[in-house]
Design an enzyme around this catalytic site. Structure first.
Site, PDB file in Angstrom:
ATOM      1  N   ASP A 440     -27.982 -19.745 -23.960  1.00  0.00           N
ATOM      2  CA  ASP A 440     -29.017 -19.331 -24.911  1.00  0.00           C
ATOM      3  C   ASP A 440     -29.606 -20.546 -25.624  1.00  0.00           C
ATOM      4  O   ASP A 440     -29.021 -21.626 -25.627  1.00  0.00           O
ATOM      5  CB  ASP A 440     -28.376 -18.367 -25.930  1.00  0.00           C
ATOM      6  N   ASP A 504     -35.406  -9.951 -25.306  1.00  0.00           N
ATOM      7  CA  ASP A 504     -34.355  -9.250 -26.055  1.00  0.00           C
ATOM      8  C   ASP A 504     -34.697  -7.777 -26.218  1.00  0.00           C
ATOM      9  O   ASP A 504     -33.897  -7.018 -26.763  1.00  0.00           O
ATOM     10  CB  ASP A 504     -34.182  -9.875 -27.443  1.00  0.00           C
TER      11      ASP A 504
END
Ligand code: GLA
Length: 701
Positions: A440, A504
């Protein structure tokens, strides 16, 4: 030296006239066959212009009379050498698919090497290397690749977005002036477009000419479509440097990222086909089956406890999951997003026996194990920053950047910091049997700096090197590029990673658009697509399981949902979806992606057709209510016209997406028809409730 270079690949020709002092682009577009030694036709000399006819240089320079944005800008101390006149000094044609052109300006002390490659699929790639042959530093401001769009280019399409809404299309006409997108995020960016396309008026998914480019870079970048009074629009791509960021010492050089360029005579689908085929031909393209993933994030967030995760693993096995990914929350002090980033050791308060009990149970249940990391980031509240506060990347002058999600970026340009991060991750991968890292990167960094100087370029390369070295040390480990969802989706990070996390947002309606456009460049197997919870956590919309599963089907399929809460009916339906994905992933991950041009925007018909036309899988989806009473006849694109196909709805079968029961007769029974019939006559589609879909399988008989 031949006066021109003709490169041909796929349905594309790229022709350069190298007979004059600088290379001129004669043509980038449809294959025009072998034209022999073709020179650029000399046009008229305009009034009130240079006393030279205009020629579209491959490297537009002010010194040749170009009055648009110069491809190269920079200078020596006091502004010396501000306008170079680089002329061709050498042309090397390695084979029909590769050539190199060297240009130099001895007075300015500069030389430039241009590499051009055209693949057998029609993928054109260009990059430049600039050398400082002089005796003083050369401050480089910009070095862009430029490509002219061809006849009829009239409209621009690119994509934009934000967190949870990446890669949404925007269109406009080409006018005189510059359509400039600048990305100053220190990462690729949520608003970054995977493609910058120019096309003929009204070009669509399946029709019209389209010239499209992508810049393979994860740092700050500028892309532009520029139309001057001089001629056709040109597409430019360049890294964007902060003041003083890139100074070439004598003997120094800078190489641009690759620009990828795809031309199609058949709309966006043709552009995508070239990208997909080219990417699939890379030696490091994932070649093993793409396993069904279960990611723990939306199931447990930071609430890690072994018992709950073991229950999740048990359910995952029951559903047919093949890879179990433990998301954020496993390392020292990481009980929420305010602390712990950068320490990268397992928190023994939560994991007294380390990750081993979970990993071995996951393995015993036949799944491999993946782990979340965010190596480029630190919290100020972490042991590493308490010990090394100077490792925070920033503007210098005794100031650090504002926090973003309570975090800062670690200065990977500092060799000690780089080695520290490498060692921690290396230890993690050595001590644990980990098959996959969800890598990430959760913040923009507009003030990325090392030792007080701007460092986005160097930091981006250092992050790539971290990935490359870890992959070298652990070649079996796959990496996903995640960046608060889809803020790092580009072909450079994909040279060292195996898939991207597109967003997301797991709301299937939002995902329908995000994935469609992410896949305008990336083939489905490189895009993580998960079945989210019934009530989306990011939009609070409620969607049927079948709609969520069908949208997730066309990618690298997974589940991101607390599946411990499923009732028997949901287990049965989700297991069926997993089985369908497993049965069709070979097709989805190798076939040609197609998108029907439907007049009514309330529905869509997207699919994947096997390269040999022997089978296909389509999703017909209702995206909103329609002004029409029924969807009417819908044609299936991309099939083999002469083959006869058996057409069947294969999902959902346990729940109903239909707005009224009296669907078309073929839906319950199936139908057989030729590819030509299915494309030109089409089939009547059932009325679906909005935000519902059906999966249609076609097999040539
Ligand atoms: C980012 C990612 C999410 C999740 C969280 C964890 O937002 O995009 O998928 O991993 O971080 O903190």
């Amino acid at each position: 030296m031949n006066p021109s270079i003709t490169m041909r690949g796929g349905s594309v020709s790229f022709i350069l006239d190298v007979s004059a002092s600088t290379p001129v682009v004669v043509h980038w577009g449809a294959d025009v066959g072998d034209q022999g030694d073709l020179l650029a036709e000399v046009g008229p000399i305009a009034h009130s212009a240079n006393d030279l006819p205009f020629r579209q240089e491959l490297l537009p320079q002010s010194s040749s009379g170009w009055r648009g944005r110069p491809a190269l800008e920079g200078h020596r101390p006091d502004g010396i050498a501000f306008s170079p006149r680089l002329v061709t000094t050498d042309v090397t044609v390695a084979d029909q698919g590769h050539c190199e052109i060297t240009m130099a300006d001895a007075a300015a002390g500069l030389s430039l090497n241009i590499e051009i490659a055209l693949s057998e699929h029609g993928m054109l790639r260009i990059r430049h290397t600039l050398n400082n042959d002089g005796e003083t530093d050369y401050a480089l401001l910009t070095l862009a690749t430029t490509l002219p769009a061809g006849l009829g280019a009239a409209e621009i399409l690119d994509l934009s977005g934000r967190w949870c809404r990446e890669q949404h299309p925007q269109r406009q006409s080409v006018h005189q002036g510059t359509w400039l997108r600048e990305y100053r995020h220190g990462r690729t960016g949520h608003d970054a477009s995977v493609l910058t396309a120019v096309g003929s008026r009204g070009f669509s998914d399946r029709s019209g000419k389209v010239w499209a480019t992508h810049l393979g870079s994860s740092g700050n970048r500028a892309t532009s479509v520029e139309k001057t009074p001089l001629g056709s629009p040109i597409i430019g791509n360049a890294e964007l440097f902060a003041p003083g960021e890139l100074s070439l010492a004598p003997g120094g050089s800078y190489t641009t990222p690759w620009t990828y360029a795809s031309y199609s005579a058949n709309g966006i689908d043709g552009v995508s086909e070239v990208f997909h085929r080219f990417l699939r031909s890379r030696p490091n393209h994932p070649s093993s089956i793409r396993p069904v993933v279960l990611n723990t994030w939306e199931a447990v967030y930071f609430d890690h406890n072994l018992e709950g995760l073991l229950q999740l693993a048990e359910r995952a096995q029951l559903l047919g999951v093949e890879r179990f990914v433990l998301d954020d929350g496993w390392f020292l002090n990481r009980r929420d997003d305010t602390r712990g980033l950068g320490d990268w050791v397992v928190d023994d308060a939560v994991w007294p026996h380390g990750l081993a009990p979970l990993i071995s149970e996951v393995h015993a249940r036949g799944m491999d194990f993946g782990l979340w990391v965010e190596p480029e980031m630190v919290n100020e509240d972490s042991d590493v920053i308490r010990e090394h506060p100077d490792w925070i990347s920033g503007p210098g002058l005794s100031r650090i950047p504002e926090q973003w999600r309570h975090q800062q970026c670690i200065d990977l340009v500092n060799p000690q910091a780089w080695t520290y991060v490498f060692d921690r991750l290396n230890a993690l991968l050595t001590d644990n049997d980990i098959a996959y890292l969800k890598w990430d990167q959760n913040r923009d960094l507009t003030e990325m700096g090392h030792a007080g100087s701007p460092s986005t370029h160097a930091q981006t390369l250092a992050a790539y090197r971290l990935m490359d070295e870890l992959k070298r040390a652990h070649p079996h480990v796959e990496i996903e590029s995640c960046s608060s969802g889809g803020a790092r989706v580009d072909l450079s990070v994909l040279e060292r990673t195996d898939r991207v996390w597109a967003s997301d947002c797991n709301d299937a309606l939002e995902r329908h658009t995000i994935q469609r456009w992410t896949q305008s460049v990336l083939p489905p197997e490189l895009v993580g697509t998960h079945v989210g919870p019934t009530h989306s956590h990011t939009t609070k919309r409620t969607h049927s399981l079948s709609f969520r599963a069908i949208v997730a089907m066309f990618g690298h399929f997974g589940i991101e949902w607390d599946v411990r809460e499923l009732d028997d009916a949901a287990v049965a339906e989700l297991s069926q979806a997993v089985s369908l994905y497993k049965a069709h992933r070979a097709l989805i991950h190798s076939g040609t992606s197609v998108h029907a041009d439907l007049v009514d925007p309330s529905s869509s018909l997207n699919g994947v057709v096997a390269e040999d036309g022997s089978e296909a899988l389509f999703a017909f989806a209702s995206l909103s209510t329609s002004s029409d009473e029924t969807p009417g006849m819908v044609g299936f694109p991309g099939l083999d016209a002469a083959s006869r196909y058996e057409v069947r709805v294969v999902f959902p079968t346990l729940s109903s997406p239909y707005a009224h029961a009296h669907g078309p007769e073929w839906v319950p029974k199936g139908i057989t028809a030729t590819g030509a019939y299915l494309a030109e006559v089409g089939l009547p589609m059932p009325s679906l409730h909005p935000e519902h879909a059906i999966l249609i399988r076609l097999v040539a008989v």
